[in-house]
Design a protein around this motif. Structure first.
Motif, PDB file in Angstrom:
ATOM      1  N   UNK A 281       0.830  -1.206   0.000  1.00 42.88           N
ATOM      2  CA  UNK A 281       0.000   0.000   0.000  1.00 42.88           C
ATOM      3  C   UNK A 281       0.859   1.248   0.000  1.00 42.88           C
ATOM      4  N   UNK A 282       1.908   1.254   0.852  1.00 43.24           N
ATOM      5  CA  UNK A 282       2.787   2.412   0.950  1.00 43.24           C
ATOM      6  C   UNK A 282       3.535   2.647  -0.355  1.00 43.24           C
ATOM      7  N   UNK A 283       4.025   1.567  -0.985  1.00 48.58           N
ATOM      8  CA  UNK A 283       4.760   1.720  -2.237  1.00 48.58           C
ATOM      9  C   UNK A 283       3.847   2.283  -3.323  1.00 48.58           C
ATOM     10  N   UNK A 284       2.640   1.751  -3.415  1.00 44.00           N
ATOM     11  CA  UNK A 284       1.711   2.245  -4.427  1.00 44.00           C
ATOM     12  C   UNK A 284       1.393   3.713  -4.199  1.00 44.00           C
ATOM     13  N   UNK A 285       1.107   4.079  -2.960  1.00 40.96           N
ATOM     14  CA  UNK A 285       0.824   5.479  -2.651  1.00 40.96           C
ATOM     15  C   UNK A 285       2.035   6.354  -2.943  1.00 40.96           C
ATOM     16  N   UNK A 286       3.227   5.870  -2.588  1.00 44.15           N
ATOM     17  CA  UNK A 286       4.447   6.647  -2.792  1.00 44.15           C
ATOM     18  C   UNK A 286       4.711   6.900  -4.270  1.00 44.15           C
ATOM     19  N   UNK A 287       4.529   5.868  -5.094  1.00 40.95           N
ATOM     20  CA  UNK A 287       4.740   6.034  -6.528  1.00 40.95           C
ATOM     21  C   UNK A 287       3.733   7.022  -7.103  1.00 40.95           C
TER      22      UNK A 287
ATOM     23  N   UNK B  43      15.712 -11.318  -8.143  1.00 41.28           N
ATOM     24  CA  UNK B  43      14.885 -10.588  -7.179  1.00 41.28           C
ATOM     25  C   UNK B  43      14.698  -9.129  -7.582  1.00 41.28           C
ATOM     26  N   UNK B  44      15.767  -8.491  -8.078  1.00 40.21           N
ATOM     27  CA  UNK B  44      15.676  -7.084  -8.462  1.00 40.21           C
ATOM     28  C   UNK B  44      14.751  -6.923  -9.675  1.00 40.21           C
ATOM     29  N   UNK B  45      14.837  -7.831 -10.628  1.00 47.97           N
ATOM     30  CA  UNK B  45      13.942  -7.798 -11.785  1.00 47.97           C
ATOM     31  C   UNK B  45      12.489  -7.942 -11.342  1.00 47.97           C
ATOM     32  N   UNK B  46      12.250  -8.861 -10.424  1.00 47.14           N
ATOM     33  CA  UNK B  46      10.892  -9.064  -9.909  1.00 47.14           C
ATOM     34  C   UNK B  46      10.391  -7.798  -9.217  1.00 47.14           C
ATOM     35  N   UNK B  47      11.245  -7.185  -8.383  1.00 49.18           N
ATOM     36  CA  UNK B  47      10.842  -5.979  -7.665  1.00 49.18           C
ATOM     37  C   UNK B  47      10.581  -4.813  -8.599  1.00 49.18           C
ATOM     38  N   UNK B  48      11.437  -4.639  -9.602  1.00 49.92           N
ATOM     39  CA  UNK B  48      11.253  -3.523 -10.530  1.00 49.92           C
ATOM     40  C   UNK B  48      10.022  -3.712 -11.410  1.00 49.92           C
ATOM     41  N   UNK B  49       9.706  -4.937 -11.754  1.00 48.87           N
ATOM     42  CA  UNK B  49       8.500  -5.198 -12.539  1.00 48.87           C
ATOM     43  C   UNK B  49       7.259  -4.840 -11.741  1.00 48.87           C
ATOM     44  N   UNK B  50       7.262  -5.210 -10.451  1.00 48.19           N
ATOM     45  CA  UNK B  50       6.140  -4.854  -9.591  1.00 48.19           C
ATOM     46  C   UNK B  50       6.088  -3.334  -9.396  1.00 48.19           C
ATOM     47  N   UNK B  51       7.255  -2.736  -9.253  1.00 42.55           N
ATOM     48  CA  UNK B  51       7.356  -1.278  -9.097  1.00 42.55           C
ATOM     49  C   UNK B  51       6.766  -0.571 -10.310  1.00 42.55           C
TER      50      UNK B  51
ATOM     51  N   UNK C 140      -0.084   7.348 -17.033  1.00 45.26           N
ATOM     52  CA  UNK C 140       0.109   8.158 -18.221  1.00 45.26           C
ATOM     53  C   UNK C 140       1.567   8.361 -18.586  1.00 45.26           C
ATOM     54  N   UNK C 141       2.425   7.412 -18.221  1.00 42.25           N
ATOM     55  CA  UNK C 141       3.820   7.512 -18.606  1.00 42.25           C
ATOM     56  C   UNK C 141       4.588   8.592 -17.894  1.00 42.25           C
ATOM     57  N   UNK C 142       4.344   8.778 -16.587  1.00 40.48           N
ATOM     58  CA  UNK C 142       5.074   9.801 -15.832  1.00 40.48           C
ATOM     59  C   UNK C 142       6.567   9.550 -15.858  1.00 40.48           C
ATOM     60  N   UNK C 143       6.958   8.293 -15.755  1.00 40.35           N
ATOM     61  CA  UNK C 143       8.375   7.931 -15.836  1.00 40.35           C
ATOM     62  C   UNK C 143       8.494   6.675 -16.698  1.00 40.35           C
ATOM     63  N   UNK C 144       9.638   6.492 -17.395  1.00 38.03           N
ATOM     64  CA  UNK C 144       9.820   5.290 -18.227  1.00 38.03           C
ATOM     65  C   UNK C 144       9.902   4.024 -17.378  1.00 38.03           C
ATOM     66  N   UNK C 145       9.681   2.899 -18.012  1.00 39.55           N
ATOM     67  CA  UNK C 145       9.815   1.608 -17.345  1.00 39.55           C
ATOM     68  C   UNK C 145      11.294   1.267 -17.182  1.00 39.55           C
ATOM     69  N   UNK C 146      11.575   0.310 -16.298  1.00 37.98           N
ATOM     70  CA  UNK C 146      12.972  -0.038 -16.020  1.00 37.98           C
ATOM     71  C   UNK C 146      13.605  -0.785 -17.186  1.00 37.98           C
ATOM     72  N   UNK C 147      14.931  -0.802 -17.200  1.00 30.36           N
ATOM     73  CA  UNK C 147      15.688  -1.531 -18.215  1.00 30.36           C
ATOM     74  C   UNK C 147      16.812  -2.316 -17.546  1.00 30.36           C
ATOM     75  N   UNK C 148      17.169  -3.455 -18.138  1.00 35.26           N
ATOM     76  CA  UNK C 148      18.288  -4.269 -17.662  1.00 35.26           C
ATOM     77  C   UNK C 148      19.406  -4.252 -18.711  1.00 35.26           C
ATOM     78  N   UNK C 149      20.640  -4.197 -18.246  1.00 28.61           N
ATOM     79  CA  UNK C 149      21.793  -4.319 -19.134  1.00 28.61           C
ATOM     80  C   UNK C 149      22.734  -5.383 -18.590  1.00 28.61           C
TER      81      UNK C 149
END
Length: 578
Positions: free
Chosen positions: A78-84, A137-145, A152-161
């Motif tokens: 709940x906190x993460x969703x509200x924070x984002x 784990x980081x990929x899983x967390x960023x996907x959920x994030x 409306x595309x406030x920020x781009x989605x994450x990328x892996x290199x």
């Protein structure tokens, strides 16, 4: 008490009408946000702060407006969703201070932590030696994030290199990395000025509403509750007077329990942790970051960060249990820790103590957490209610436990709704999309900024000075420039970033109590390591007239500023003259 101190106008306003529907105690971002929201609803509200606005935890943050990706591991969805959502909102309503922040996570393993993570999630404790989070784990967390960021595309989605591409982008990174993940959060480059903007919105809302008033004062402390009301003490003059509210909101952060004790009803809600940061003048480290935050897990499992702020680099943070009997200062051990974490990510870059231009530390307003490790203590908030006897009446007292910078608007809305319900009032205005202060009509693109600078450049104000004013005040710089051009002005000899009339403007519009307030919370001069003996003398002289200081007061303020900078920020003021 402070020598040669006369009653300030904002204190006089509270003394002359010593009652209000609501008294907010605490001038950090959550208290100020609640003050603004209540004023916008037409509530007669007053706010008092025992120090300066944004002086406590609000002024000791990591300068981030973020969703808190690491809170996912605590199960605080709940906190993460509200924070984002709030992060995305602040990018729109406070664009003058809140900016997108490109963030990279260096990753040293693929599946590490997969077995430990569920145990951390369930117990909020570290099981044995820390296991770093791997790419899975980081990929899983960023996907959920990312799923929380669909706005409306406030920020781009994450990328892996992979390692090769990551080192091409950031060649100074530890060559032992396997991957690098990049995503966007946001930064607030001047949290103190954003707090002042929110405060001023509240004051102006009170002036525009016939049925309400909104009055606020810093350096005004709650001493006790007596038969006459809440006793307030002016920290500059020592004078005291009684104030009678119908309801009290306690937003004093880590000091909530102490404030409740002063009002005659001790509580044990809080268990804050100390977080410290250092600011470096280090061109090589600055270049290595390539304009982005480096956000990662150190070898002890603590999430830490390195990121550029202008021509400086901010490094943080620690998370240790705080002793409220001691001043929060950055220790030698914490500095060693920061140097170690820099070496972990950028092993070829050397850092020396001489490159530290500023340090700061604060106590997070976290709930009491007993055996839970500091890093796993909830960053969410709750509101506790109790009743107090004030001037012969039982009145509600709402105490805020917890809270973080990013969610201040939503938290303030929550507190305000609770207050409105107790007062039997309805909400009139939503703050969700309401621009804050200098965010109104702020130029949205680099081209628009260039046009604004061109439009505001004159014989008196050159382009460099205009940019400083826009950065400091947002679109409110229009009003400041009108003030500057209305009289004879002169840029200070000790810094090109302030002029005599701007100092007078700050003194008359922003409740300056001490010289050091201008250095730390009205400008970023201290943060960037730009305070000199010459600046102290010239700035104190410029404040003398507007604040009616005599020679004794000027000398006191210079000594006081030197002490605060040395004791709390490890800054020993030097002369420009060798």
């Amino acid at each position: 008490m402070v020598p040669s101190s006369s009653e300030r106008e904002n204190v006089r306003a509270l003394r002359q009408r010593p009652r209000a529907q609501v008294l907010v105690i605490g001038g950090g971002i959550n208290g100020v946000g609640t003050f603004r929201d209540l004023a916008l609803q037409g509530v007669d509200v007053a706010l008092v702060e025992r120090g300066d606005y944004c002086q406590g935890a609000s002024g000791a943050s990591s300068h981030m407006i973020h969703g808190g990706i690491r809170y996912l591991e605590n199960g605080e969805f709940r906190l993460v969703k509200e924070s984002v959502q709030e992060r995305n909102g602040l990018l729109k309503i406070a664009p003058h201070y809140v900016k997108p922040l490109k963030t990279t996570i260096p990753i040293f393993s693929t599946v590490s932590g997969v077995l430990n993570a569920p145990l951390r999630f369930l117990t909020h404790k570290q099981q044995g030696k820390p296991k770093e989070r791997g790419a899975f784990l980081i990929k899983l967390g960023l996907s959920l994030y990312d799923s929380f960021s669909r706005d409306g595309g406030s920020v781009p989605r994450h990328q892996f290199q992979g390692r090769k591409k990551a080192l091409q982008t950031l060649p100074k990174l530890n060559s032992g990395i396997k991957y690098a993940a990049t995503y966007f959060d946001a930064s607030v480059h001047n949290p103190e000025r954003l707090t002042l903007d929110v405060l001023r919105d509240g004051e102006q809302a009170g002036l525009s509403a016939e049925e309400s008033r909104a009055r606020a004062s810093n350096y005004l402390a709650v001493n006790s509750i007596s038969a006459d009301g809440v006793e307030l003490v002016d920290q500059l003059t020592g004078d005291s007077f009684s104030f009678t509210p119908d309801l009290i909101v306690n937003t004093t952060g880590a000091w909530v329990d102490e404030t409740n004790a002063a009002m005659g009803a001790a509580s044990s809600f809080m268990g804050g942790t100390k977080g410290s940061h250092i600011v470096l003048e280090h061109p090589e480290l600055l270049a290595a970051c390539a304009g982005r935050e480096i956000f990662f897990e150190h070898t002890d499992g603590r999430i830490v960060l390195i990121y550029p702020m202008g021509d400086r680099v901010l490094v943080g943070t620690t998370d240790v249990d705080a002793d409220m009997r001691e001043d929060a200062v950055c220790t030698e051990e914490e500095i060693d820790y920061f140097f170690d974490l820099i070496g972990h990510v950028f092993p070829s870059i050397e850092v020396a103590r001489e490159q530290i231009v500023y340090s700061f530390s604060g106590v997070r307003p976290l709930p009491k957490h007993d055996a839970t490790q500091p890093g796993f203590v909830s960053r969410d908030y709750r509101i506790e209610r109790a009743d107090r006897s004030v001037a012969g009446r039982q009145i509600p007292v709402l105490s805020l436990v917890g809270g973080k910078w990013t969610t201040f608007r939503a938290l303030s809305e929550h507190l305000t709704n609770d207050v409105l319900a107790l007062l039997g009032k309805q909400r009139k205005v939503s703050t969700a999309k309401l621009p804050i202060g200098g965010g109104v009509d702020f130029p949205a693109t680099e081209a628009a900024v260039e046009r604004w600078i061109l439009d505001h450049t004159s014989e008196q104000i050159d382009a460099e000075r205009a940019l400083v004013l826009l950065t400091r005040y947002g679109s409110r710089a229009n009003q400041v420039i009108e003030y500057l051009e209305a009289g004879e002005d002169k840029v200070l000899d000790s810094t090109h970033e302030l002029s005599v009339r701007e100092v007078a403007y700050i003194a008359s519009h922003e409740q300056v109590g001490h010289l050091v307030d201008v250095l730390i919370r009205r400008t970023s001069l201290a943060f960037r390591g730009l305070v000199t003996e010459e600046l102290l003398a010239e700035l104190a002289s410029a404040l003398r007239g507007p604040l009616d200081w005599n020679e004794e007061r000027v000398d006191f303020e210079i000594r006081h500023a030197e002490f605060v900078l040395d004791h709390y920020h490890r800054v020993q003021v030097q002369s420009l003259v060798a």
